[in-house]
Write an enzyme that holds these catalytic residues in place. Structure first.
Site, PDB file in Angstrom:
ATOM      1  CE  LYS A  43      -3.895   1.995   2.619  1.00 15.80           C
ATOM      2  NZ  LYS A  43      -4.834   1.755   3.733  1.00 15.80           N
ATOM      3  CB  SER A  62      -7.918   3.677   2.717  1.00 13.42           C
ATOM      4  OG  SER A  62      -7.096   3.123   3.734  1.00 13.42           O
ATOM      5  CB  SER A 114      -8.418   0.632   5.594  1.00 12.14           C
ATOM      6  OG  SER A 114      -9.094   1.857   5.776  1.00 12.14           O
TER       7      SER A 114
END
Length: 398
Positions: A36, A113, A137
């Site tokens: 990420k 996210s 997330s």
């Protein structure tokens, strides 16, 4: 060939792309992963899902320890994965870089996210992927995209070299195709062996959490619950929140917003960044509450943590829906997005408030879309969850 040549689902970032070979050998030999774009890579800029963050931050001087440990264990980094900007979303719809395509539910959001990491795994581009989980997330996108995912005990995995959202709840989580690989990654990041066979456990069923799910989603999860209890033993029904989960969500929201303000107010005031519409509205709400008086809210959280510690004492696991429903449709009107977010966070806040590990498993379908079922355990019981997920997976294959 770069992963960007196969990035048909927009899981990976072109603007911060980096690939790294393994630096050692170990449990993850020959495996590939995505990272990420909130985790630092030495001599590279971290994008954090927002062009102004990328523009105003220098290249990292060192890599996040999470990345270092994975490379040392034999895995190869193939690229940085998209995040919703500032990691502040549950839908994964990035206004700047585009929304990763949910391969398991086309036309629906991938979840945020950690949207890119979930999509990278769900589309088969990598073996596993690293995300972060503050309010959900990892857990929400894992459910929406049909992968395994885990939020570990808060503070269990170091977050050096990781851009913060709200450190009071931030964790490093990960996604994988199957329960066995999820456990292998866990052994590297947790630094301990996941037992092949867990001892006797107590199983609880979160009645109020299932009531928070939409009726059709709760019904779709029933066969999965039966499968889990066949593998683990009968479950005792319990009410997790005596005050109601929506009340707990308000405690979570106050603490999260105050921590976000403490983390980013100075940068926002100095930079005046351009946020996408949804995230901009959310940051405006954060700013409107400042300055925050958290005396009573922190006391309430301590009471909630004590309650959850008692409920999940010893080798106890709680069965609950990961999220209330399948992935929402793309481009919902703002008021519908807010309603989905608040209903979802009323479930996801349980583990956040307790600092607890939660593991979601892709065990159900509704209207052809994935729906996750979760196990929650007491603080520090991450390896127990990983072991039980393997047991449940093996039981379902027999």
């Amino acid at each position: 060939m770069s992963i960007l040549d196969r990035n048909h689902h927009n899981a990976f970032c072109a603007h911060t792309h980096v690939a790294l070979p393994p630096t050692g050998r170990g449990l993850l030999d020959g495996l590939t992963f995505g990272l990420k774009d909130i985790f630092d890579v030495a001599e590279r800029r971290t994008g954090f899902g927002n062009p102004d963050w990328l523009r105003t931050h220098e290249p990292a001087t060192s890599s996040a320890s999470v990345l270092t440990r994975l490379l040392e264990a034999g895995a190869s980094l193939v690229g940085k994965t998209h995040t919703e900007e500032m990691a502040f979303s549950l839908t994964g719809e990035n206004a700047h870089y585009g929304t990763p395509v949910n391969p398991a539910a086309p036309g629906r959001v991938p979840g945020g996210s950690s949207s890119g990491s979930a999509v990278a795994v769900a589309s088969g581009l990598v073996d596993f992927a690293i995300g972060s989980d503050t309010g959900g997330s990892v857990r929400a996108p894992a459910s929406f995209c049909g992968t395994y995912g885990i939020r570990p005990t808060h503070g269990r995995i170091a977050l050096d070299g990781v851009a913060p959202l709200a450190p009071v709840f931030d964790t490093c989580g990960w996604f994988a195709h199957d329960a066995s690989l999820l456990a292998r990654v866990g052994e590297v990041l947790l630094g301990e062996v996941v037992p092949e066979h867990a001892g006797p456990i107590r199983v609880l069923l979160a009645v109020d959490a299932f009531a928070q799910a939409l009726p059709e989603a709760a019904a779709a999860l029933r066969p999965a619950v039966h499968g889990v209890t066949r593998a683990l033993g009968p479950a005792t029904p319990v009410t997790v929140s005596p005050e109601g989960l929506t009340t707990w969500f308000e405690v979570f929201r106050m603490l999260q917003y105050a921590d976000i303000w403490a983390s980013h107010a100075e940068w926002i005031a100095r930079t005046q960044p351009m946020f996408g519409p949804q995230v901009g509205t959310r940051f405006a709400a954060v700013a409107s509450g400042a300055p925050y008086d958290l005396t009573d809210v922190r006391a309430r959280r301590r009471e909630i943590m004590t309650h959850l510690d008692q409920l999940l004492d010893g080798d106890t696991v709680l069965i609950m829906p990961t999220v209330p429903d399948i992935a929402p449709l793309l481009n919902l009107p703002p008021h519908e997005t807010v309603a989905v977010r608040e209903r979802t966070l009323a479930l996801l806040c349980i583990a956040g408030l307790g600092g607890l590990p939660q593991l979601t498993m892709p065990l159900a379908l509704l209207d052809g879309c994935p729906l996750g079922l979760s196990l929650v355990a007491g603080r520090g019981k991450d390896s127990l969850l990983l072991s039980l997920a393997r047991r449940i997976s093996a039981s379902s294959e027999r």
